[in-house]
Design a protein around this motif. Structure first.
Motif, PDB file in Angstrom:
ATOM      1  N   PRO A 164       0.542  -1.632   0.016  1.00  0.00           N
ATOM      2  CA  PRO A 164       0.450  -0.069   0.185  1.00  0.00           C
ATOM      3  C   PRO A 164       1.278   1.765  -0.230  1.00  0.00           C
ATOM      4  O   PRO A 164       0.274   2.261  -0.119  1.00  0.00           O
ATOM      5  N   TRP A 165       2.084   1.214   0.666  1.00  0.00           N
ATOM      6  CA  TRP A 165       3.275   2.261   0.295  1.00  0.00           C
ATOM      7  C   TRP A 165       3.213   3.152  -0.789  1.00  0.00           C
ATOM      8  O   TRP A 165       3.565   3.895  -1.081  1.00  0.00           O
ATOM      9  N   VAL A 166       2.724   2.053  -2.036  1.00  0.00           N
ATOM     10  CA  VAL A 166       2.759   3.162  -3.779  1.00  0.00           C
ATOM     11  C   VAL A 166       2.374   3.839  -3.247  1.00  0.00           C
ATOM     12  O   VAL A 166       2.546   5.115  -4.269  1.00  0.00           O
ATOM     13  N   GLU A 167       1.296   4.581  -2.602  1.00  0.00           N
ATOM     14  CA  GLU A 167       0.228   5.763  -2.598  1.00  0.00           C
ATOM     15  C   GLU A 167       0.958   6.878  -1.999  1.00  0.00           C
ATOM     16  O   GLU A 167       1.131   8.065  -2.912  1.00  0.00           O
ATOM     17  N   TYR A 168       2.398   6.724  -1.210  1.00  0.00           N
ATOM     18  CA  TYR A 168       3.053   7.708  -1.194  1.00  0.00           C
ATOM     19  C   TYR A 168       4.141   8.394  -1.737  1.00  0.00           C
ATOM     20  O   TYR A 168       5.081   9.157  -1.261  1.00  0.00           O
ATOM     21  N   LEU A 169       4.260   7.376  -2.575  1.00  0.00           N
ATOM     22  CA  LEU A 169       5.365   6.699  -2.979  1.00  0.00           C
ATOM     23  C   LEU A 169       5.743   7.409  -4.619  1.00  0.00           C
ATOM     24  O   LEU A 169       5.368   6.599  -5.850  1.00  0.00           O
ATOM     25  N   GLY A 170       5.257   8.542  -4.787  1.00  0.00           N
ATOM     26  CA  GLY A 170       5.090   9.292  -6.389  1.00  0.00           C
ATOM     27  C   GLY A 170       6.215   8.972  -7.438  1.00  0.00           C
ATOM     28  O   GLY A 170       5.939   8.825  -8.273  1.00  0.00           O
ATOM     29  N   ILE A 171       7.398   8.685  -6.699  1.00  0.00           N
ATOM     30  CA  ILE A 171       8.445   8.294  -7.875  1.00  0.00           C
ATOM     31  C   ILE A 171       8.193   6.947  -7.896  1.00  0.00           C
ATOM     32  O   ILE A 171       8.829   6.634  -9.343  1.00  0.00           O
TER      33      ILE A 171
ATOM     34  N   PHE B 118       9.760 -12.489   7.067  1.00  0.00           N
ATOM     35  CA  PHE B 118       9.034 -11.125   5.622  1.00  0.00           C
ATOM     36  C   PHE B 118       7.406 -11.272   5.646  1.00  0.00           C
ATOM     37  O   PHE B 118       7.327  -9.897   4.971  1.00  0.00           O
ATOM     38  N   ALA B 119       7.081 -12.258   5.642  1.00  0.00           N
ATOM     39  CA  ALA B 119       5.277 -11.819   5.953  1.00  0.00           C
ATOM     40  C   ALA B 119       4.660 -11.853   6.720  1.00  0.00           C
ATOM     41  O   ALA B 119       3.167 -11.242   7.287  1.00  0.00           O
ATOM     42  N   ARG B 120       5.646 -11.666   7.953  1.00  0.00           N
ATOM     43  CA  ARG B 120       5.155 -10.906   9.460  1.00  0.00           C
ATOM     44  C   ARG B 120       4.282  -9.728   9.036  1.00  0.00           C
ATOM     45  O   ARG B 120       5.141  -9.054   8.267  1.00  0.00           O
ATOM     46  N   GLY B 121       3.265  -9.247  10.135  1.00  0.00           N
ATOM     47  CA  GLY B 121       2.828  -7.814   9.922  1.00  0.00           C
ATOM     48  C   GLY B 121       2.808  -7.325  11.304  1.00  0.00           C
ATOM     49  O   GLY B 121       2.807  -7.248  12.133  1.00  0.00           O
ATOM     50  N   GLY B 122       2.365  -5.631  10.654  1.00  0.00           N
ATOM     51  CA  GLY B 122       1.790  -4.788  11.564  1.00  0.00           C
ATOM     52  C   GLY B 122       0.788  -3.811  11.034  1.00  0.00           C
ATOM     53  O   GLY B 122       0.548  -4.165  10.176  1.00  0.00           O
ATOM     54  N   ILE B 123       0.438  -2.768  11.842  1.00  0.00           N
ATOM     55  CA  ILE B 123       0.048  -2.076  11.455  1.00  0.00           C
ATOM     56  C   ILE B 123      -0.392  -0.444  11.326  1.00  0.00           C
ATOM     57  O   ILE B 123      -0.136   0.321  11.710  1.00  0.00           O
ATOM     58  N   HIS B 124       0.000  -0.115  10.023  1.00  0.00           N
ATOM     59  CA  HIS B 124      -0.059   1.387   9.598  1.00  0.00           C
ATOM     60  C   HIS B 124      -0.865   2.067  10.022  1.00  0.00           C
ATOM     61  O   HIS B 124      -1.667   1.606   9.689  1.00  0.00           O
ATOM     62  N   PRO B 125      -0.110   3.441  10.327  1.00  0.00           N
ATOM     63  CA  PRO B 125      -1.562   4.397  11.118  1.00  0.00           C
ATOM     64  C   PRO B 125      -2.933   4.582   9.559  1.00  0.00           C
ATOM     65  O   PRO B 125      -3.998   4.915  10.120  1.00  0.00           O
ATOM     66  N   ALA B 126      -2.253   4.491   8.230  1.00  0.00           N
ATOM     67  CA  ALA B 126      -3.507   4.962   7.573  1.00  0.00           C
ATOM     68  C   ALA B 126      -4.072   3.716   6.627  1.00  0.00           C
ATOM     69  O   ALA B 126      -5.213   3.089   6.105  1.00  0.00           O
ATOM     70  N   GLY B 128      -2.864  -0.082   7.717  1.00  0.00           N
ATOM     71  CA  GLY B 128      -3.806  -1.078   8.218  1.00  0.00           C
ATOM     72  C   GLY B 128      -3.029  -2.249   8.164  1.00  0.00           C
ATOM     73  O   GLY B 128      -1.020  -1.286   8.020  1.00  0.00           O
ATOM     74  N   PRO B 129      -2.842  -3.310   7.278  1.00  0.00           N
ATOM     75  CA  PRO B 129      -2.091  -4.228   7.673  1.00  0.00           C
ATOM     76  C   PRO B 129      -1.362  -4.090   6.334  1.00  0.00           C
ATOM     77  O   PRO B 129      -1.579  -4.275   5.196  1.00  0.00           O
ATOM     78  N   VAL B 130       0.172  -4.263   7.390  1.00  0.00           N
ATOM     79  CA  VAL B 130       1.678  -4.685   6.024  1.00  0.00           C
ATOM     80  C   VAL B 130       1.988  -5.214   6.400  1.00  0.00           C
ATOM     81  O   VAL B 130       2.633  -5.773   8.171  1.00  0.00           O
ATOM     82  N   THR B 131       3.312  -6.064   5.631  1.00  0.00           N
ATOM     83  CA  THR B 131       4.150  -6.969   5.701  1.00  0.00           C
ATOM     84  C   THR B 131       5.149  -6.284   6.132  1.00  0.00           C
ATOM     85  O   THR B 131       6.817  -5.203   5.416  1.00  0.00           O
ATOM     86  N   LEU B 132       6.780  -6.915   7.113  1.00  0.00           N
ATOM     87  CA  LEU B 132       7.417  -6.872   7.000  1.00  0.00           C
ATOM     88  C   LEU B 132       8.997  -6.333   5.595  1.00  0.00           C
ATOM     89  O   LEU B 132       9.707  -5.315   5.420  1.00  0.00           O
TER      90      LEU B 132
END
Lengths: 185, 185
Positions: A164-171, B118-126, B128-132
């Motif tokens: 989902p970070w693709v949304e923050y990475l305009g590059i 690398f498949a383990r995850g955390g919760i991004h404030p915007a 939600g779920p993202v992986t390492l």
């Protein structure tokens, strides 16, 4: 910011080391991949920079400063690197660029240019009259342009991996087209 | 290109030296000017990178790998550098970044991550779920993004000096907005 020869040299002199630091020893996936059809890889860009040192900036400066009537520049071949780089390694291109740039900076310094020299002109194949100040400024911007491009091309190799970070990475979603233009000189 | 920890480290480990080679010893006009209102100078960007080393990538990795229930990341402050960099020189920021990145890379290596980590995850404030895997890929792209941005910001300082070549230098007319987005993490 206004053109200044010493501040221009600050950039022109460091570009070979910047490129070496960015690219030397990287895996092929970082340096041989591009951004899609008809775009350039970091390896292609290095070849383009090498060709520019040989045929563009300093030869055009010499035309501007020479005591001749015909001030027309030779058109720049922006595909030359596809032949010239064949069989070379990235390390070879980096070394070649460093050696050529060193010579060219020495050549530029040897002219001891004064303020009124920068207003002298030549004839660009597409634009017509241009000045030495514009040519040297463009040389600086051209270096920075391709450093920026190399970094962007490399970033895009991980486009599918950032989730989902693709949304923050305009590059990851811009670019590409600009160099089809930007590599003309 | 698929995520690979060693290929990611190739980039993460060299970024401090790339930035040092690009920026150390440059005149203030190259490093303190930005692209216009609410955009960042190379100096601002360095402060942002320093803050990321302290509060973003590795702390988020630790949350993902920790034996805790609440996997929420702390939101990243993308304006912190305006206070934190006050009174510092570019050289100080470059040194600080190099030291922090070295520690962080050592920390990353010390985890001896395996494929299933690398498949383990955390919760991004915007998001939600993202992986390492996504976090580490983003760290790499984020470095490359800001190297590209720094080079572009510097190029733009000569926008008024290149004359008609502005037409061939797409870098002089793009950008800027993308970082208002790209600097969020």
């Amino acid at each position: 910011m206004q053109f200044n020869i010493n501040k221009s040299l600050e950039i022109l002199e460091r570009t070979p080391l910047v490129l070496e630091t960015m690219l030397n020893g990287l895996s092929d996936e970082w340096i041989k991949n591009n951004e899609g059809p008809e775009t350039w890889s970091p390896f292609d860009i290095l070849g383009h920079l090498v060709h520019g040192e040989k045929t563009d900036w300093i030869p055009r400066m010499e035309i501007i400063l020479a005591d001749i009537t015909d001030k027309s520049f030779v058109p720049f071949d922006r595909f030359a690197q596809f032949n010239e780089s064949k069989g070379k390694t990235m390390k070879q291109l980096l070394d070649e660029f460093r050696a050529l740039r060193k010579q060219n900076v020495e050549r530029l310094r040897s002219k001891n240019l004064r303020q009124d020299d920068f207003a002298r002109g030549g004839i660009h194949p597409a634009f017509g009259p241009v000045t030495l100040l514009q040519l040297l400024s463009t040389w600086v911007v051209h270096d920075l342009n391709h450093i920026s491009q190399i970094s962007r091309v490399m970033a895009k190799q991980y486009k599918g991996e950032v989730g989902p970070w693709v949304e923050y990475l305009g590059i990851l979603t811009v670019g590409r087209r600009q160099e089809a233009v930007g590599s003309r000189q």
